[in-house]
Design a protein around this motif. Structure first.
Motif, PDB file in Angstrom:
ATOM      1  N   CYS A  66      37.510  52.827  98.869  1.00 50.76           N
ATOM      2  CA  CYS A  66      36.563  52.167 100.100  1.00 50.76           C
ATOM      3  C   CYS A  66      38.134  52.327 101.120  1.00 50.76           C
ATOM      4  CB  CYS A  66      35.979  50.708 100.428  1.00 50.76           C
ATOM      5  SG  CYS A  66      36.756  49.357  99.906  1.00 50.76           S
ATOM      6  N   ARG A 107      33.597  47.422 100.048  1.00 49.99           N
ATOM      7  CA  ARG A 107      33.414  47.550 101.735  1.00 49.99           C
ATOM      8  C   ARG A 107      34.546  46.583 102.623  1.00 49.99           C
ATOM      9  NH1 ARG A 107      28.901  46.341  98.854  1.00 49.99           N
ATOM     10  NH2 ARG A 107      27.785  48.602  98.584  1.00 49.99           N
ATOM     11  N   VAL A 159      32.078  57.584 100.058  1.00 49.10           N
ATOM     12  CA  VAL A 159      33.387  57.559 100.254  1.00 49.10           C
ATOM     13  C   VAL A 159      33.354  58.479 100.852  1.00 49.10           C
ATOM     14  CG1 VAL A 159      35.815  56.572  99.297  1.00 49.10           C
ATOM     15  CG2 VAL A 159      33.904  56.173  98.112  1.00 49.10           C
ATOM     16  N   CYS A 161      30.718  50.490  94.746  1.00 48.37           N
ATOM     17  CA  CYS A 161      31.395  50.727  96.077  1.00 48.37           C
ATOM     18  C   CYS A 161      31.766  49.907  96.938  1.00 48.37           C
ATOM     19  CB  CYS A 161      30.027  51.467  97.480  1.00 48.37           C
ATOM     20  SG  CYS A 161      29.664  52.789  97.135  1.00 48.37           S
TER      21      CYS A 161
END
Length: 490
Positions: A334, A462, A487, A460
């Protein structure tokens, strides 16, 4: 005399009667014709049905579903029998690796030795010992003179002959192999144990695979053999071994017999032979999207965490295994947009922060922090893509290693803490925020024990907004990707 005029109703009735007679007559003729035609066609229809009986049964007789759904429970650790290859000379040291992952109250299997060894009081934490059968009657002509390969190759057959009940899989490993048992079970649950399966991984060194075989499971990384295949192997293996006296090791002898049976290798990326020297950081920081099943050659490579011995480093990794084995070493990528940083999380192992924005395609490649099995720094010597270790002062990543891990039962969330590896970083003249201000990274993640029941995909991550009260800490959330989340930087 005039005729009396006809009643209109009577005339209509007469016409209707004539029409009915005509219709009945036509129907009678049609019925006779159809009956006569069917009699003529009947022998032909019977002949066609007798010539093509499958058309008759499939068209007119629905076939019942004769295959009932499986009532067997899912494979668990009790269905696996381990066969661990060991030598008496190395046993006092190597047994410490086995203690890291072996669970005496849950697991079944044996350590197969070349001769008896002295036991100690805490050896109850280890599998029971077995002495391998005599192999002096087998020919061995390889110039390396490693006859122990013959006895090790026979561990599956010798384990099968013990007659243990309710066995689905035989799993081979070495005394310096560390298994992540939960992930091993997850991998084996994908396969039908009633069929012939030979499962494992190949070498990380291309020349090793060329020298031995790309079709061979490397024993140190672990080999899983289904029960029916082990049954067939046991019947023919001793004859098979005699046909290959010139082979070097145990795993190539085993593969030669698999070739004779006709069973190919089913490759799983999480079985790690680790035919490399140096640091495993690159391979663990950018692990494939697959459950991490095993680690091998732990006496050859550097400790997986710096400033620790090998055993204590592996014990540190156990913190993550106990909390969320499915997510172990799974990479997430990320960006910290505000500071123009790229972040790579290898959950439960390490976090990297890079200056600038790099593509996921670049970051997912393992950096070459290791040498191949022939100690050559050659990027063409690996059977997978790698990336060079950056020598640019501004592109060298800031690395944070796992220091602690806790689990919150009420939220089903883990918090893993990573501290910066204190090395001197080169001066960078880029006009970007300096990651050296970050001393600690906290990663929040919801445990997902069914991660590998889905199609493979990276989680994912963050980056949370910086907290002024915690200037030296970065907080990252890792989890299943949201809908349409990718991404990218627009």
């Amino acid at each position: 005399m005039k005729d009396k005029p006809k009643d209109p109703a009577e005339s209509l009735y007469s016409t209707w009667t004539s029409t009915k007679v005509l219709i009945c007559f036509l129907l009678l003729i049609s019925f006779s014709y159809i009956s006569y035609s069917l009699k003529l066609l009947h022998p032909y229809i019977c002949t066609q049905q007798s010539q093509f009986p499958h058309l008759q049964s499939h068209s007119f007789v629905p076939q019942p579903n004769t295959i009932p759904p499986s009532q067997e429970p899912k494979t668990n650790i009790s269905h696996i029998v381990f066969g661990i290859a060991a030598s008496a000379n190395l046993w006092p040291h190597r047994k410490n690796y086995i203690k890291l992952w072996w669970r005496p109250d849950q697991m079944r299997g044996h350590v197969w030795l070349d001769r008896p060894v002295k036991t100690e009081s805490n050896d109850t934490l280890l599998p029971p010992f077995k002495i391998s059968g005599d192999t002096t009657g087998f020919k061995y002509t390889n110039p390396k003179r490693r006859r122990s390969a013959i006895r090790i190759s026979r561990i599956v057959s010798e384990s099968f002959r013990l007659g243990m009940e309710n066995v689905r899989w035989f799993v081979l490993g070495d005394d310096d192999t560390v298994f992540v048992a939960e992930n091993l079970v997850r991998v084996l649950q994908k396969y039908d144990h009633n069929q012939f399966y030979y499962i494992g991984g190949t070498s990380e060194s291309h020349l090793q695979n060329i020298r031995f075989s790309y079709n061979m499971a490397y024993g140190g990384g672990g080999i899983a053999i289904s029960y029916p295949l082990a049954k067939t192997l046991e019947k023919m293996q001793d004859r098979c071994i005699q046909r290959y006296p010139d082979l070097y090791g145990s795993d190539d002898r085993l593969q030669a017999c698999m070739a004779e049976i006709g069973v190919p290798l089913t490759k799983e990326k999480g079985f790690h032979q680790f035919d490399v020297y140096g640091s495993l950081f690159g391979l663990l920081a950018a692990h494939p999207v697959a459950p991490l099943v095993s680690l091998h050659h732990l006496d050859v490579v550097e400790p997986i965490f710096p400033n620790m011995d090998r055993i204590h480093a592996l014990q540190r990794l156990e913190l993550s295994i106990k909390l969320d084995s499915a997510g172990l070493a799974q990479q997430s990528i990320c960006y910290d947009i505000n500071r123009s940083w790229t972040v790579s999380v290898s959950w439960g192992y390490a976090v990297q922060i890079f200056r600038g924005i790099s593509s996921a395609r670049e970051i997912e490649l393992p950096p070459r922090t290791f040498l191949n099995w022939y100690k050559k720094a050659d990027h063409t010597s690996y059977p997978f893509n790698t990336a060079p270790v950056s020598r640019h002062a501004c592109q060298e990543p800031f690395v944070y290693y796992l220091s602690n891990a806790i689990y919150n039962r009420s939220t089903n969330q883990t918090t893993t803490e990573y501290l910066r590896h204190q090395t001197r970083m080169p001066e960078c003249n880029w006009k970007l925020a300096n990651p050296s201000r970050i001393h600690k990274v906290l990663v929040l993640k919801s445990s997902d024990q069914h991660l590998w029941d889905k199609s493979p995909r990276r989680n994912c991550c963050r980056v949370s907004r910086p907290n002024r009260k915690k200037n030296g800490t970065m907080v990252i959330e890792v989890g299943e990707c949201h809908e349409d989340e990718v991404v990218e930087v627009s």
